[in-house]
Design a protein around this motif. Sequence first.
Motif, PDB file in Angstrom:
ATOM      1  N   VAL A 122       0.841  -1.208   0.000  1.00  0.00           N
ATOM      2  CA  VAL A 122       0.000   0.000   0.000  1.00  0.00           C
ATOM      3  C   VAL A 122       0.872   1.252   0.000  1.00  0.00           C
ATOM      4  O   VAL A 122       0.620   2.213  -0.736  1.00  0.00           O
ATOM      5  CB  VAL A 122      -0.948  -0.013   1.218  1.00  0.00           C
ATOM      6  N   THR A 123       1.917   1.254   0.824  1.00  0.00           N
ATOM      7  CA  THR A 123       2.837   2.395   0.870  1.00  0.00           C
ATOM      8  C   THR A 123       3.515   2.607  -0.479  1.00  0.00           C
ATOM      9  O   THR A 123       3.616   3.742  -0.975  1.00  0.00           O
ATOM     10  CB  THR A 123       3.907   2.177   1.951  1.00  0.00           C
ATOM     11  N   CYS A 124       3.962   1.519  -1.093  1.00  0.00           N
ATOM     12  CA  CYS A 124       4.596   1.599  -2.406  1.00  0.00           C
ATOM     13  C   CYS A 124       3.630   2.158  -3.446  1.00  0.00           C
ATOM     14  O   CYS A 124       3.990   3.015  -4.259  1.00  0.00           O
ATOM     15  CB  CYS A 124       5.093   0.213  -2.818  1.00  0.00           C
ATOM     16  N   SER A 125       2.400   1.685  -3.418  1.00  0.00           N
ATOM     17  CA  SER A 125       1.397   2.140  -4.378  1.00  0.00           C
ATOM     18  C   SER A 125       1.081   3.621  -4.205  1.00  0.00           C
ATOM     19  O   SER A 125       0.910   4.357  -5.181  1.00  0.00           O
ATOM     20  CB  SER A 125       0.123   1.305  -4.217  1.00  0.00           C
ATOM     21  N   ILE A 126       1.012   4.063  -2.948  1.00  0.00           N
ATOM     22  CA  ILE A 126       0.746   5.477  -2.671  1.00  0.00           C
ATOM     23  C   ILE A 126       1.846   6.361  -3.254  1.00  0.00           C
ATOM     24  O   ILE A 126       1.591   7.389  -3.877  1.00  0.00           O
ATOM     25  CB  ILE A 126       0.616   5.709  -1.156  1.00  0.00           C
ATOM     26  N   ILE A 127       3.101   5.942  -3.056  1.00  0.00           N
ATOM     27  CA  ILE A 127       4.229   6.733  -3.537  1.00  0.00           C
ATOM     28  C   ILE A 127       4.333   6.673  -5.062  1.00  0.00           C
ATOM     29  O   ILE A 127       4.587   7.688  -5.726  1.00  0.00           O
ATOM     30  CB  ILE A 127       5.533   6.234  -2.891  1.00  0.00           C
ATOM     31  N   LEU A 128       4.104   5.492  -5.630  1.00  0.00           N
ATOM     32  CA  LEU A 128       4.287   5.319  -7.072  1.00  0.00           C
ATOM     33  C   LEU A 128       3.190   5.990  -7.887  1.00  0.00           C
ATOM     34  O   LEU A 128       3.452   6.629  -8.903  1.00  0.00           O
ATOM     35  CB  LEU A 128       4.343   3.822  -7.406  1.00  0.00           C
ATOM     36  N   PHE A 129       1.941   5.877  -7.413  1.00  0.00           N
ATOM     37  CA  PHE A 129       0.812   6.381  -8.202  1.00  0.00           C
ATOM     38  C   PHE A 129       0.172   7.643  -7.622  1.00  0.00           C
ATOM     39  O   PHE A 129      -0.839   8.108  -8.139  1.00  0.00           O
ATOM     40  CB  PHE A 129      -0.256   5.289  -8.334  1.00  0.00           C
ATOM     41  N   LYS A 130       0.759   8.181  -6.538  1.00  0.00           N
ATOM     42  CA  LYS A 130       0.279   9.449  -5.953  1.00  0.00           C
ATOM     43  C   LYS A 130      -1.224   9.392  -5.645  1.00  0.00           C
ATOM     44  O   LYS A 130      -1.978  10.299  -5.955  1.00  0.00           O
ATOM     45  CB  LYS A 130       0.562  10.611  -6.909  1.00  0.00           C
ATOM     46  N   GLU A 131      -1.656   8.306  -5.026  1.00  0.00           N
ATOM     47  CA  GLU A 131      -3.095   8.086  -4.843  1.00  0.00           C
ATOM     48  C   GLU A 131      -3.720   9.010  -3.795  1.00  0.00           C
ATOM     49  O   GLU A 131      -4.889   9.330  -3.858  1.00  0.00           O
ATOM     50  CB  GLU A 131      -3.338   6.619  -4.462  1.00  0.00           C
ATOM     51  N   TRP A 132      -2.942   9.428  -2.803  1.00  0.00           N
ATOM     52  CA  TRP A 132      -3.498  10.222  -1.714  1.00  0.00           C
ATOM     53  C   TRP A 132      -3.904  11.617  -2.164  1.00  0.00           C
ATOM     54  O   TRP A 132      -4.694  12.273  -1.503  1.00  0.00           O
ATOM     55  CB  TRP A 132      -2.483  10.325  -0.573  1.00  0.00           C
ATOM     56  N   SER A 133      -3.349  12.086  -3.279  1.00  0.00           N
ATOM     57  CA  SER A 133      -3.643  13.449  -3.724  1.00  0.00           C
ATOM     58  C   SER A 133      -5.106  13.636  -4.102  1.00  0.00           C
ATOM     59  O   SER A 133      -5.619  14.758  -4.080  1.00  0.00           O
ATOM     60  CB  SER A 133      -2.752  13.806  -4.926  1.00  0.00           C
ATOM     61  N   SER A 134      -5.817  12.560  -4.447  1.00  0.00           N
ATOM     62  CA  SER A 134      -7.213  12.665  -4.868  1.00  0.00           C
ATOM     63  C   SER A 134      -8.196  12.223  -3.788  1.00  0.00           C
ATOM     64  O   SER A 134      -9.396  12.173  -4.031  1.00  0.00           O
ATOM     65  CB  SER A 134      -7.436  11.812  -6.125  1.00  0.00           C
ATOM     66  N   MET A 135      -7.697  11.925  -2.576  1.00  0.00           N
ATOM     67  CA  MET A 135      -8.558  11.407  -1.519  1.00  0.00           C
ATOM     68  C   MET A 135      -9.212  12.535  -0.731  1.00  0.00           C
ATOM     69  O   MET A 135      -8.597  13.580  -0.486  1.00  0.00           O
ATOM     70  CB  MET A 135      -7.759  10.508  -0.570  1.00  0.00           C
ATOM     71  N   GLU A 136     -10.448  12.297  -0.302  1.00  0.00           N
ATOM     72  CA  GLU A 136     -11.127  13.227   0.583  1.00  0.00           C
ATOM     73  C   GLU A 136     -10.747  12.949   2.029  1.00  0.00           C
ATOM     74  O   GLU A 136     -10.214  11.882   2.356  1.00  0.00           O
ATOM     75  CB  GLU A 136     -12.641  13.094   0.397  1.00  0.00           C
ATOM     76  N   LEU A 137     -11.047  13.912   2.912  1.00  0.00           N
ATOM     77  CA  LEU A 137     -10.644  13.793   4.317  1.00  0.00           C
ATOM     78  C   LEU A 137     -11.232  12.544   4.971  1.00  0.00           C
ATOM     79  O   LEU A 137     -10.549  11.844   5.719  1.00  0.00           O
ATOM     80  CB  LEU A 137     -11.078  15.047   5.079  1.00  0.00           C
ATOM     81  N   GLY A 138     -12.510  12.246   4.680  1.00  0.00           N
ATOM     82  CA  GLY A 138     -13.154  11.076   5.272  1.00  0.00           C
ATOM     83  C   GLY A 138     -12.463   9.778   4.874  1.00  0.00           C
ATOM     84  O   GLY A 138     -12.301   8.871   5.700  1.00  0.00           O
ATOM     85  N   ASP A 139     -12.039   9.690   3.609  1.00  0.00           N
ATOM     86  CA  ASP A 139     -11.352   8.489   3.143  1.00  0.00           C
ATOM     87  C   ASP A 139      -9.963   8.362   3.770  1.00  0.00           C
ATOM     88  O   ASP A 139      -9.507   7.255   4.073  1.00  0.00           O
ATOM     89  CB  ASP A 139     -11.240   8.504   1.621  1.00  0.00           C
ATOM     90  N   ILE A 140      -9.294   9.496   3.951  1.00  0.00           N
ATOM     91  CA  ILE A 140      -7.978   9.468   4.597  1.00  0.00           C
ATOM     92  C   ILE A 140      -8.101   8.979   6.034  1.00  0.00           C
ATOM     93  O   ILE A 140      -7.337   8.121   6.490  1.00  0.00           O
ATOM     94  CB  ILE A 140      -7.327  10.864   4.558  1.00  0.00           C
ATOM     95  N   ILE A 141      -9.104   9.508   6.763  1.00  0.00           N
ATOM     96  CA  ILE A 141      -9.327   9.083   8.147  1.00  0.00           C
ATOM     97  C   ILE A 141      -9.696   7.600   8.199  1.00  0.00           C
ATOM     98  O   ILE A 141      -9.203   6.848   9.044  1.00  0.00           O
ATOM     99  CB  ILE A 141     -10.437   9.934   8.802  1.00  0.00           C
ATOM    100  N   GLY A 142     -10.566   7.161   7.268  1.00  0.00           N
ATOM    101  CA  GLY A 142     -10.943   5.752   7.221  1.00  0.00           C
ATOM    102  C   GLY A 142      -9.763   4.843   6.936  1.00  0.00           C
ATOM    103  O   GLY A 142      -9.603   3.788   7.573  1.00  0.00           O
ATOM    104  N   THR A 143      -8.906   5.255   6.002  1.00  0.00           N
ATOM    105  CA  THR A 143      -7.729   4.452   5.668  1.00  0.00           C
ATOM    106  C   THR A 143      -6.775   4.357   6.853  1.00  0.00           C
ATOM    107  O   THR A 143      -6.263   3.277   7.172  1.00  0.00           O
ATOM    108  CB  THR A 143      -6.995   5.064   4.460  1.00  0.00           C
ATOM    109  N   LEU A 144      -6.537   5.482   7.519  1.00  0.00           N
ATOM    110  CA  LEU A 144      -5.644   5.479   8.680  1.00  0.00           C
ATOM    111  C   LEU A 144      -6.230   4.670   9.836  1.00  0.00           C
ATOM    112  O   LEU A 144      -5.499   3.995  10.562  1.00  0.00           O
ATOM    113  CB  LEU A 144      -5.370   6.919   9.125  1.00  0.00           C
ATOM    114  N   SER A 145      -7.556   4.732  10.003  1.00  0.00           N
ATOM    115  CA  SER A 145      -8.210   3.939  11.050  1.00  0.00           C
ATOM    116  C   SER A 145      -8.055   2.452  10.774  1.00  0.00           C
ATOM    117  O   SER A 145      -7.764   1.658  11.682  1.00  0.00           O
ATOM    118  CB  SER A 145      -9.694   4.296  11.133  1.00  0.00           C
ATOM    119  N   GLY A 146      -8.257   2.061   9.515  1.00  0.00           N
ATOM    120  CA  GLY A 146      -8.054   0.667   9.145  1.00  0.00           C
ATOM    121  C   GLY A 146      -6.623   0.220   9.372  1.00  0.00           C
ATOM    122  O   GLY A 146      -6.359  -0.892   9.861  1.00  0.00           O
TER     123      GLY A 146
END
Length: 221
Positions: free
Chosen positions: A166-190
Motif C-alpha cells: 500500500v505504501t509503495c502504491s501510494i508513492i508510485l501512483f500518488k493516490e493520496w492526492s485525490s482522496m477526501e478527508l473522510g477516506d484518509i481518516i478511514g484508511t488510517l483507522s483501518g
Amino acid sequence: SAILSSHFLNEKLNIHGKLGCVLSILGSTVMVIHAPEEEEVTSLDEMERKLQDPAFVTFAVLLTVVALVLIVVVAPKRGQTNILIYILICSLIGAFSVSSVKGLGIAIKQLLQRQPAYRHPLVYILVGILVLSVSTQISYLNKALDVFNTSLVTPIYYVCFTTTVVTCSIILFKEWSSMELGDIIGTLSGFCSIIIGIFLLHAFKNTNITWSQLMSTVAKE
C-alpha cells in the motif's frame, strides 16, 4: 490459513491471536472501502516515468538497503529466534514484485492490442526484478514457516506485506492526492486496526489463554 493450520497441523491460536486475525481482517476491509482510485497507467512509457520519479526512487533505494541489511547482518544472527526478521524481508521485497506485476500487466495488455511491447527494455528489467523478488520471498517465507508457527507467520506476513505494498502504491501512483478527508481518516483507522491486530498476534503468542478461561475469570469477578 490460521484455521487450516489449526485443523491440519495442530497449531493453536490463543484468544489474542484470534482477536488479532479478526482486527487485521477488519482493518484491511476498512482500508479497501476507503481506498483511493488508482491513477490509470496505460503504457510502458508512463510506467517508466513513474518508476523514475525521485520519490519512488528514494523509497526503492531505502527498501533495498533495509532488506540487504536484514538479509546480510540481522537474519543470520536473529532470524531463527525473531519471527519478524524473515517476514520483514519478504514484505519489503514484495513491493518490488507487485510493482513489476503492474508493469508486466500493462505490457501484456499492449501485446493483446498488437503493440510491440516486447521491444521496450523496461519489460525485461521488470521480468528480472520479478523473478529475483519472488524467489527471495519464497525462500525466506519457507525459512519462516520452517521455524515458526504457521498460524502466526501467515497473518503477520499478510499484514506486513499489505502495509508495504500500500505504501509503495501510494508513492508510485500518488493516490493520496485525490482522496477526501473522510477516506484518509478511514484508511488510517483501518491501518491502526491492522497494527493493533499484529501487536496482539506477536506480543501474546506465548500466552495460553482460551475463551472459556477468559469467560470463567469474568464470571468470577
